[in-house]
Design a protein around this motif. Sequence first.
Motif, mmCIF file in Angstrom:
data_model
loop_
_atom_site.group_PDB
_atom_site.id
_atom_site.type_symbol
_atom_site.label_atom_id
_atom_site.label_comp_id
_atom_site.label_asym_id
_atom_site.label_seq_id
_atom_site.Cartn_x
_atom_site.Cartn_y
_atom_site.Cartn_z
ATOM 1 N N LEU A 165 0.354 -1.413 -0.151
ATOM 2 C CA LEU A 165 0.088 0.282 -0.204
ATOM 3 C C LEU A 165 0.933 1.257 0.177
ATOM 4 N N LEU A 166 0.574 2.271 -1.035
ATOM 5 C CA LEU A 166 1.301 3.225 -1.062
ATOM 6 C C LEU A 166 0.774 4.277 -1.179
ATOM 7 N N ASP A 167 1.671 5.209 -0.343
ATOM 8 C CA ASP A 167 0.553 6.827 0.008
ATOM 9 C C ASP A 167 0.566 7.575 -1.326
ATOM 10 N N ASN A 168 -1.122 8.085 -1.163
ATOM 11 C CA ASN A 168 -1.193 8.997 -2.421
ATOM 12 C C ASN A 168 -0.326 9.571 -3.118
ATOM 13 N N ALA A 169 0.346 10.324 -2.268
ATOM 14 C CA ALA A 169 1.585 12.009 -2.604
ATOM 15 C C ALA A 169 2.895 11.163 -2.940
ATOM 16 N N SER A 170 3.049 9.881 -2.828
ATOM 17 C CA SER A 170 3.725 9.169 -3.883
ATOM 18 C C SER A 170 2.954 8.191 -4.970
ATOM 19 N N ALA A 171 2.039 8.255 -5.094
ATOM 20 C CA ALA A 171 1.448 7.418 -6.561
ATOM 21 C C ALA A 171 1.991 8.336 -7.700
ATOM 22 N N SER A 172 2.799 9.123 -8.179
ATOM 23 C CA SER A 172 3.453 9.346 -9.360
ATOM 24 C C SER A 172 3.936 8.036 -10.339
ATOM 25 N N ILE A 173 2.872 7.799 -11.436
ATOM 26 C CA ILE A 173 3.948 6.905 -12.566
ATOM 27 C C ILE A 173 5.047 6.923 -12.987
ATOM 28 N N ALA A 174 5.643 8.998 -13.162
ATOM 29 C CA ALA A 174 6.094 9.624 -13.500
ATOM 30 C C ALA A 174 7.704 9.396 -12.526
ATOM 31 N N ASN A 175 7.997 9.440 -10.989
ATOM 32 C CA ASN A 175 8.207 9.855 -9.885
ATOM 33 C C ASN A 175 8.715 8.453 -8.952
ATOM 34 N N ALA A 176 7.679 7.646 -8.838
ATOM 35 C CA ALA A 176 7.898 6.484 -7.898
ATOM 36 C C ALA A 176 7.996 4.824 -8.732
ATOM 37 N N LEU A 177 6.495 4.893 -9.391
ATOM 38 C CA LEU A 177 6.408 3.787 -10.653
ATOM 39 C C LEU A 177 7.189 3.362 -11.059
ATOM 40 N N ARG A 178 7.621 4.457 -12.473
ATOM 41 C CA ARG A 178 8.564 4.184 -13.664
ATOM 42 C C ARG A 178 10.446 4.158 -12.871
ATOM 43 N N PRO A 179 10.358 5.110 -11.869
ATOM 44 C CA PRO A 179 11.991 4.678 -11.548
ATOM 45 C C PRO A 179 12.290 2.980 -10.587
ATOM 46 N N ALA A 180 11.180 2.815 -10.110
ATOM 47 C CA ALA A 180 11.537 1.464 -10.114
ATOM 48 C C ALA A 180 10.971 0.402 -10.589
ATOM 49 N N GLY A 181 10.923 0.236 -11.397
ATOM 50 C CA GLY A 181 10.273 -0.428 -12.864
ATOM 51 C C GLY A 181 9.099 -0.559 -13.098
ATOM 52 N N LEU A 182 8.407 -0.282 -14.132
ATOM 53 C CA LEU A 182 7.108 -0.260 -14.066
ATOM 54 C C LEU A 182 6.313 -1.825 -13.809
ATOM 55 N N GLU A 183 7.087 -2.949 -13.952
ATOM 56 C CA GLU A 183 6.707 -4.567 -13.718
ATOM 57 C C GLU A 183 7.188 -4.723 -12.410
ATOM 58 N N ASN A 184 8.168 -4.023 -11.780
ATOM 59 C CA ASN A 184 7.727 -4.385 -10.618
ATOM 60 C C ASN A 184 6.965 -3.772 -9.834
ATOM 61 N N SER A 185 6.059 -2.238 -10.184
ATOM 62 C CA SER A 185 5.113 -1.686 -9.152
ATOM 63 C C SER A 185 3.666 -2.375 -9.828
ATOM 64 N N ILE A 186 3.793 -3.213 -10.424
ATOM 65 C CA ILE A 186 1.980 -4.042 -10.685
ATOM 66 C C ILE A 186 1.444 -5.160 -9.174
ATOM 67 N N GLY A 187 0.284 -4.684 -9.253
ATOM 68 C CA GLY A 187 -0.558 -4.727 -8.130
ATOM 69 C C GLY A 187 -0.506 -3.820 -6.636
ATOM 70 N N VAL A 188 0.386 -2.797 -7.136
ATOM 71 C CA VAL A 188 0.794 -1.182 -5.390
ATOM 72 C C VAL A 188 -0.450 -1.099 -5.316
ATOM 73 N N ILE A 189 -1.531 -1.042 -4.460
ATOM 74 C CA ILE A 189 -2.391 0.063 -4.248
ATOM 75 C C ILE A 189 -2.028 0.785 -3.151
ATOM 76 N N SER A 190 -3.446 2.123 -3.926
ATOM 77 C CA SER A 190 -2.731 3.765 -3.170
ATOM 78 C C SER A 190 -4.010 4.295 -3.335
ATOM 79 N N THR A 191 -4.788 5.460 -3.776
ATOM 80 C CA THR A 191 -5.942 6.400 -2.662
ATOM 81 C C THR A 191 -5.797 7.025 -4.171
ATOM 82 N N ALA A 192 -6.937 7.401 -4.883
ATOM 83 C CA ALA A 192 -7.259 8.613 -6.048
ATOM 84 C C ALA A 192 -8.347 9.266 -5.562
ATOM 85 N N PHE A 193 -8.317 10.795 -6.152
ATOM 86 C CA PHE A 193 -8.844 11.785 -5.883
ATOM 87 C C PHE A 193 -9.270 12.596 -7.166
#
Length: 410
Positions: A260-288
């Motif tokens: 579970l990833l906090d909303n402030a870090s749920a950025s594809i550009a700044n968190a998930l892409r640097p981590a590797g999109l394939e590594n990020s599959i399944g991550v859960i967060s919140t959105a508005f």
Amino acid sequence: MRTMVKSLAVVMAMGASVQLSGLAMAQQAPEINVTDTEIRIGNVMPYTGELAAFASIGKTEAAYFDMINERGGINGRKIKFISYDNNSDSETASEQTRKLIDEDKVLLLFGSFGTPGNLALRPYVNQKKIPQLFIASGDHGWGDPKDFPWTMGWQPSFRAEGRIYANYIQASYPESRIAVLWQNDQFGRDLFSGLQEGLGDLSRMIISDVTFDRSDKSIDSQVDLLQSSGAEILIFDGAPAVAALAIRRMNDIDWHPVFLLDNASASIANALRPAGLENSIGVISTAFLKDAGDPAWKDDPAMKDWSSFMDKYYPDGDKTDGNTVFGYAAAETLFQVLKQCGDDFSRENIMRQATSLKSYQSSVSLPGIVINTSPTDFHPIKQMRLVQFDGSTWQPIGEVIESAFLGKDN
């Protein structure tokens, strides 16, 4: 060609003086902060330093006001948006905010980023009776109209977000062991507190929690320690760059808890892409807010408008960076407040309008996410929904959630 009249006064000189076109007038009449032709709005943003991933919020807001000025401004007045760099430092943020108030004579403060600097200046801002609107921070303290009637947040609170995760865990993983990796500051503590509040007697499910500093270049040891605890769920609360480190490390050690990833870090550009999109599959967060990369919105008129706005006014911006949508939505909200002011731009009327938003919805908010405020309700956005990353976009899980907000910070 862009208009010669620009709202953008983004200043990234780390404390250097900025030459404003109305400086001579300001020196002659230092208390003039709105005229028949201009409204001065102040902002502080981390354009450099450890939190520079959030700089796109301020850049988007500046671009938005450029657009508004090109279209004639607000009730005949152009926006002079003065935004200073705080270098990701709370003391610098306080200094720059005082400069905006005491030297630049802004009419109001809008969207300044972060918790410590804004908290430190809150008493001073309220003593001076200057609107401190739509702070880019989810601290629960922004909703305190009794003690701080000139300060208002915007986004859902970190504490409420923690309660949402607690509700989700209880419903979906009631017997699972939980670990928490959280940033050692008020931001991190708030979400962790909300998680504990939401779990109540089930807080015993939290078998391990470890902190980190946002400046850490490696958190391998923390992730390894949490893995050894036997936890099946990991909740992360911190900045995007560190979130990327955590996701990468979990992949390296072949640990795959429910993440579970906090909303402030749920950025594809700044968190998930640097981590590797394939590594990020399944991550859960919140959105508005809407995810610009989600094909579900490709024919949405509002997101088409947003995309055209980005192309024209912020062409260097990354459309996969959710912070650009955040900045756009926050600026839209302020625009609505200023439109409601009519020709009365007194600070008292600005607060009157900010506290009378009724079912207002930003064009880029998710369906069902609306803004309501009142003189006793300084929490504009009180709804979120759970989302899960599928390798390319965030997909919704369930319906909009608002019951978690009916707690101590409302």
